[in-house]
Each structure stands twice: as C-alpha cells, then as structure tokens.
Motif scaffolding. Structure first.
Motif, PDB file in Angstrom:
ATOM      1  N   ASP A 172      -3.501 -12.391  16.464  1.00  0.00           N
ATOM      2  CA  ASP A 172      -3.024 -13.099  15.305  1.00  0.00           C
ATOM      3  C   ASP A 172      -4.155 -13.919  14.639  1.00  0.00           C
ATOM      4  OD1 ASP A 172      -0.336 -14.560  14.244  1.00  0.00           O
ATOM      5  OD2 ASP A 172      -1.905 -15.876  14.306  1.00  0.00           O
ATOM      6  N   SER A 173      -4.196 -13.843  13.443  1.00  0.00           N
ATOM      7  CA  SER A 173      -5.072 -14.641  12.595  1.00  0.00           C
ATOM      8  C   SER A 173      -4.653 -14.620  11.263  1.00  0.00           C
ATOM      9  CB  SER A 173      -6.694 -13.747  12.594  1.00  0.00           C
ATOM     10  OG  SER A 173      -7.383 -14.771  11.994  1.00  0.00           O
ATOM     11  N   GLY A 174      -5.531 -15.078  10.407  1.00  0.00           N
ATOM     12  CA  GLY A 174      -5.137 -15.153   8.979  1.00  0.00           C
ATOM     13  C   GLY A 174      -6.062 -15.570   7.948  1.00  0.00           C
ATOM     14  N   VAL A 175      -5.883 -15.129   6.543  1.00  0.00           N
ATOM     15  CA  VAL A 175      -6.718 -15.561   5.595  1.00  0.00           C
ATOM     16  C   VAL A 175      -6.250 -16.800   4.873  1.00  0.00           C
ATOM     17  CG1 VAL A 175      -8.066 -14.941   3.563  1.00  0.00           C
ATOM     18  CG2 VAL A 175      -7.899 -13.254   5.539  1.00  0.00           C
ATOM     19  N   GLN A 176      -6.676 -18.025   4.658  1.00  0.00           N
ATOM     20  CA  GLN A 176      -5.706 -18.905   4.255  1.00  0.00           C
ATOM     21  C   GLN A 176      -6.411 -19.148   2.765  1.00  0.00           C
ATOM     22  OE1 GLN A 176      -5.048 -21.703   8.201  1.00  0.00           O
ATOM     23  NE2 GLN A 176      -7.028 -21.911   7.126  1.00  0.00           N
ATOM     24  N   PHE A 177      -5.630 -19.551   1.784  1.00  0.00           N
ATOM     25  CA  PHE A 177      -5.893 -19.884   0.427  1.00  0.00           C
ATOM     26  C   PHE A 177      -4.967 -20.679  -0.119  1.00  0.00           C
ATOM     27  CE2 PHE A 177      -2.711 -16.456   0.396  1.00  0.00           C
ATOM     28  CZ  PHE A 177      -2.152 -16.566  -0.477  1.00  0.00           C
ATOM     29  N   HIS A 178      -5.677 -21.094  -1.510  1.00  0.00           N
ATOM     30  CA  HIS A 178      -4.905 -22.216  -1.951  1.00  0.00           C
ATOM     31  C   HIS A 178      -4.995 -23.374  -1.070  1.00  0.00           C
ATOM     32  CE1 HIS A 178      -4.126 -20.372  -5.671  1.00  0.00           C
ATOM     33  NE2 HIS A 178      -2.824 -20.449  -5.859  1.00  0.00           N
ATOM     34  N   LEU A 229      -9.009 -11.301  -3.938  1.00  0.00           N
ATOM     35  CA  LEU A 229      -9.999 -11.268  -2.574  1.00  0.00           C
ATOM     36  C   LEU A 229      -9.782 -10.056  -1.877  1.00  0.00           C
ATOM     37  CD1 LEU A 229     -11.798 -13.117  -0.793  1.00  0.00           C
ATOM     38  CD2 LEU A 229      -9.621 -13.977   0.257  1.00  0.00           C
ATOM     39  N   LYS A 230     -10.938  -9.408  -1.316  1.00  0.00           N
ATOM     40  CA  LYS A 230     -10.694  -8.126  -0.693  1.00  0.00           C
ATOM     41  C   LYS A 230     -11.471  -8.474   0.887  1.00  0.00           C
ATOM     42  CE  LYS A 230     -11.305  -4.242  -2.429  1.00  0.00           C
ATOM     43  NZ  LYS A 230     -12.223  -2.889  -2.988  1.00  0.00           N
ATOM     44  N   VAL A 231     -10.782  -8.045   1.912  1.00  0.00           N
ATOM     45  CA  VAL A 231     -11.267  -8.400   3.268  1.00  0.00           C
ATOM     46  C   VAL A 231     -11.289  -7.376   4.003  1.00  0.00           C
ATOM     47  CG1 VAL A 231     -11.238  -9.977   5.218  1.00  0.00           C
ATOM     48  CG2 VAL A 231     -10.886 -10.911   2.957  1.00  0.00           C
ATOM     49  N   GLU A 232     -12.070  -6.676   4.756  1.00  0.00           N
ATOM     50  CA  GLU A 232     -11.980  -5.805   5.957  1.00  0.00           C
ATOM     51  C   GLU A 232     -12.173  -6.486   7.023  1.00  0.00           C
ATOM     52  OE1 GLU A 232     -14.715  -2.522   5.381  1.00  0.00           O
ATOM     53  OE2 GLU A 232     -14.214  -2.123   3.443  1.00  0.00           O
ATOM     54  N   TYR A 233     -11.114  -6.173   7.980  1.00  0.00           N
ATOM     55  CA  TYR A 233     -11.320  -6.760   9.442  1.00  0.00           C
ATOM     56  C   TYR A 233     -10.757  -6.006  10.541  1.00  0.00           C
ATOM     57  CZ  TYR A 233      -6.214  -6.735   9.269  1.00  0.00           C
ATOM     58  OH  TYR A 233      -4.736  -6.366   9.399  1.00  0.00           O
ATOM     59  N   ARG A 234     -11.021  -6.301  11.649  1.00  0.00           N
ATOM     60  CA  ARG A 234     -10.301  -5.606  12.926  1.00  0.00           C
ATOM     61  C   ARG A 234     -10.269  -6.574  13.961  1.00  0.00           C
ATOM     62  NH1 ARG A 234     -15.727  -2.203  15.115  1.00  0.00           N
ATOM     63  NH2 ARG A 234     -16.943  -3.958  15.725  1.00  0.00           N
ATOM     64  N   PHE A 235      -9.099  -6.349  14.495  1.00  0.00           N
ATOM     65  CA  PHE A 235      -8.884  -7.257  15.826  1.00  0.00           C
ATOM     66  C   PHE A 235      -9.823  -6.536  17.211  1.00  0.00           C
ATOM     67  CE2 PHE A 235      -5.286  -8.845  13.473  1.00  0.00           C
ATOM     68  CZ  PHE A 235      -5.399 -10.251  13.973  1.00  0.00           C
ATOM     69  N   VAL A 236     -10.309  -7.214  18.049  1.00  0.00           N
ATOM     70  CA  VAL A 236     -10.745  -6.638  19.280  1.00  0.00           C
ATOM     71  C   VAL A 236     -10.661  -7.710  20.442  1.00  0.00           C
ATOM     72  CG1 VAL A 236     -12.812  -5.471  17.882  1.00  0.00           C
ATOM     73  CG2 VAL A 236     -13.132  -7.945  18.732  1.00  0.00           C
ATOM     74  N   GLY A 237     -10.978  -7.121  21.605  1.00  0.00           N
ATOM     75  CA  GLY A 237     -10.954  -7.776  22.781  1.00  0.00           C
ATOM     76  C   GLY A 237      -9.617  -8.423  23.108  1.00  0.00           C
ATOM     77  N   TRP A 283     -10.173  -0.676  11.626  1.00  0.00           N
ATOM     78  CA  TRP A 283     -10.638  -1.504  10.476  1.00  0.00           C
ATOM     79  C   TRP A 283      -9.603  -1.384   9.229  1.00  0.00           C
ATOM     80  CZ3 TRP A 283     -14.346  -5.068  10.380  1.00  0.00           C
ATOM     81  CH2 TRP A 283     -15.573  -5.009  11.221  1.00  0.00           C
ATOM     82  N   VAL A 284      -9.007  -2.422   8.912  1.00  0.00           N
ATOM     83  CA  VAL A 284      -8.136  -2.623   7.803  1.00  0.00           C
ATOM     84  C   VAL A 284      -8.506  -3.391   6.736  1.00  0.00           C
ATOM     85  CG1 VAL A 284      -5.696  -3.368   7.718  1.00  0.00           C
ATOM     86  CG2 VAL A 284      -6.372  -2.620   9.747  1.00  0.00           C
ATOM     87  N   THR A 285      -8.055  -2.859   5.594  1.00  0.00           N
ATOM     88  CA  THR A 285      -8.382  -3.754   4.459  1.00  0.00           C
ATOM     89  C   THR A 285      -7.280  -4.498   3.942  1.00  0.00           C
ATOM     90  OG1 THR A 285     -10.067  -2.033   3.729  1.00  0.00           O
ATOM     91  CG2 THR A 285      -9.415  -3.435   2.151  1.00  0.00           C
ATOM     92  N   MET A 286      -7.346  -5.998   3.617  1.00  0.00           N
ATOM     93  CA  MET A 286      -6.283  -6.612   3.213  1.00  0.00           C
ATOM     94  C   MET A 286      -6.699  -7.122   1.783  1.00  0.00           C
ATOM     95  SD  MET A 286      -7.396 -10.094   3.414  1.00  0.00           S
ATOM     96  CE  MET A 286      -5.865 -10.938   3.420  1.00  0.00           C
ATOM     97  N   GLU A 287      -5.940  -7.228   0.816  1.00  0.00           N
ATOM     98  CA  GLU A 287      -6.462  -7.980  -0.686  1.00  0.00           C
ATOM     99  C   GLU A 287      -5.011  -9.048  -0.758  1.00  0.00           C
ATOM    100  OE1 GLU A 287      -8.067  -5.234  -3.625  1.00  0.00           O
ATOM    101  OE2 GLU A 287      -7.162  -3.622  -2.100  1.00  0.00           O
ATOM    102  N   ILE A 288      -5.694 -10.203  -1.388  1.00  0.00           N
ATOM    103  CA  ILE A 288      -4.743 -11.164  -2.114  1.00  0.00           C
ATOM    104  C   ILE A 288      -5.237 -11.214  -3.654  1.00  0.00           C
ATOM    105  CG2 ILE A 288      -3.909 -13.698  -1.929  1.00  0.00           C
ATOM    106  CD1 ILE A 288      -5.174 -13.660   0.771  1.00  0.00           C
TER     107      ILE A 288
END
Length: 239
Positions: free
Chosen positions: A95-101, A74-82, A168-173
């Motif tokens: 703080d946030s997160g991508v939950q899986f399983h 899984l590949k996700v591009e995200y950014r925090f704002v505000g 913008w940051v790209t995270m992968e799982i």
C-alpha cells in the motif's frame, strides 16, 4: 484536445538525487530523511525501511515536490518490492499512494501523520486476490462522484485492475478545471470533480479562506506508508 500539448512533459525526478523534493516523516522535522527512507540509486527513487528496526511506530511520511500545482497531468511509474516493514499496520501490505492537492509539508502539525489531501491509492496484489489500484482517498476533503459527495474515506475505482508481483505500473492523475481523472497503464479507471475542504475537519477548516472551501491547487507527494516501493519516472504536464 490534449494531444497537442503532450510533448511538454517535464521530469520532476532527475534520476540522480532528490533535488526539488522535501521529505516529512511523522515524528521527525521537515527535511529530515530518517533512516535514509528516501534514496536514489541506479536511476530509481526508492522508499525503504531497513533502518526502522523491528517496529514501524506509525512513522508514516511522504516526499513532497517543492512547487504548488494547479492544473496538470502527472505520470508516475512505480513498482512494489520486498516485505512490509515490521510493526506496520495490516493494511500497509503493498500500500502506498500519490498525494495531491495537499497542504504544504511545512504546515503539517507535529502529531499529524497524513496531510489534508487527495490520494491516488497504490495497491499491489498478493498473487491471488483482487486488490485494485487507483482508489480515491480524501483526507479532510470531499469530492463529487456520480453527482454525489463521497461518504467513505476511500472510494474504489470504477474500473478495477490488480497488478501482482514486482512489475512496473504507470499511473496518471489528470487535474483540470476542477475535474480529476485517474488512469492506470493508459486506461481511465475513475473520474470525479469539485474537491472541497471539509469544514468540520480540524485541520482542513483552517485551509478555508474567506468562506471559499473549493480546492484549486496544492502539493504532490509520494507516500512512505510502510511497504517498500520504487519510482523510476515522475513527469508533469502543465495545462
């Protein structure tokens, strides 16, 4: 060996609406997008709290992709704002997160703020301090790190990278054959294996079937954890 299949990425976010996704917000029924928390504009999926008033009231939620998934990347591009929502917990800042399983959103109990799941924790820097992204947080599960089962709810990444501001940051799982690896901007930051349900966890124990506690699949979701965040690309590669 992965390079031979890396052209089979599939977008999970179509850039125009929330088709294929379902939200579940604490205190609200499945599918109710309270306060227009999850919204799409100009090709960006945004999570916002401007309709929450002056108290967040622990209305944690997540946006779930509708398909159960097993082995994938899984590949996700995200950014925090505000600014963090008023009344949010102190830890809610960037703080946030991508939950899986994860258990299915329909199976969450009415008074359950977070699903039984694993989480790639998303942290944003405050401009000064180190606040590395990519911890593994295990809710109702255990994983094996360096040959040992985790002893804390969240375990920090081995390679620590902090991203300040609204970049913008790209995270992968990567999830394959019981091994899970976290990446940020293409760099491996953490690897672990063998997720199992915690038999002493009130909800997780109900997910153990015929004594088999191994977690092989589940749902992915994007947390609404009290700080505004944007997503512009969500892609899946199945193994």
């Amino acid at each position: 060996e992965q390079k031979t299949v890396l052209n089979n990425w599939r977008p999970l976010f179509n850039g125009t609406d929330l088709d294929g996704w379902t939200m579940k917000i604490f205190g609200h029924p499945l599918g109710e997008n309270f306060g227009n928390t999850f919204r799409v504009s100009d090709g960006i999926l945004s999570i916002r709290y401007d309709a929450y008033g002056d108290d967040f009231k622990n209305r944690f939620g997540a946006l779930y992709f509708n398909e159960e998934l097993a082995d994938y990347r899984l590949k996700v591009e995200y950014r925090f704002v505000g600014e963090t929502a008023p009344g949010a917990p102190d830890w809610g800042f960037r703080d946030s997160g991508v939950q899986f399983h994860s258990q299915s959103p329909a199976s969450l109990k009415a008074d359950q703020p977070f699903p039984v799941s694993l989480e790639y924790n998303l942290h944003g820097g405050n401009g000064t301090d180190e606040r590395p992204v990519g911890a593994i947080c295990a809710n109702g599960m255990f994983v094996t790190l360096n040959g040992q089962q985790n002893t804390s709810y969240c375990t920090p990444p081995l390679v620590q990278r902090t991203f300040h501001g609204d970049q913008w940051v790209t995270m992968e799982i990567d999830v394959k054959d019981g091994k899970i690896t976290h990446y940020v901007n293409g760099e491996e930051i953490l690897s672990y294996s063998n997720p199992v349900y915690n038999p002493e966890h009130e909800i997780a124990k109900t997910l153990i079937v015929d004594g088999d506690s191994v977690v092989k699949n589940g749902y992915i979701s994007l947390q609404s954890n009290s700080h505004p965040i944007d997503f512009r690309k969500i892609e899946l590669l199945r193994y």
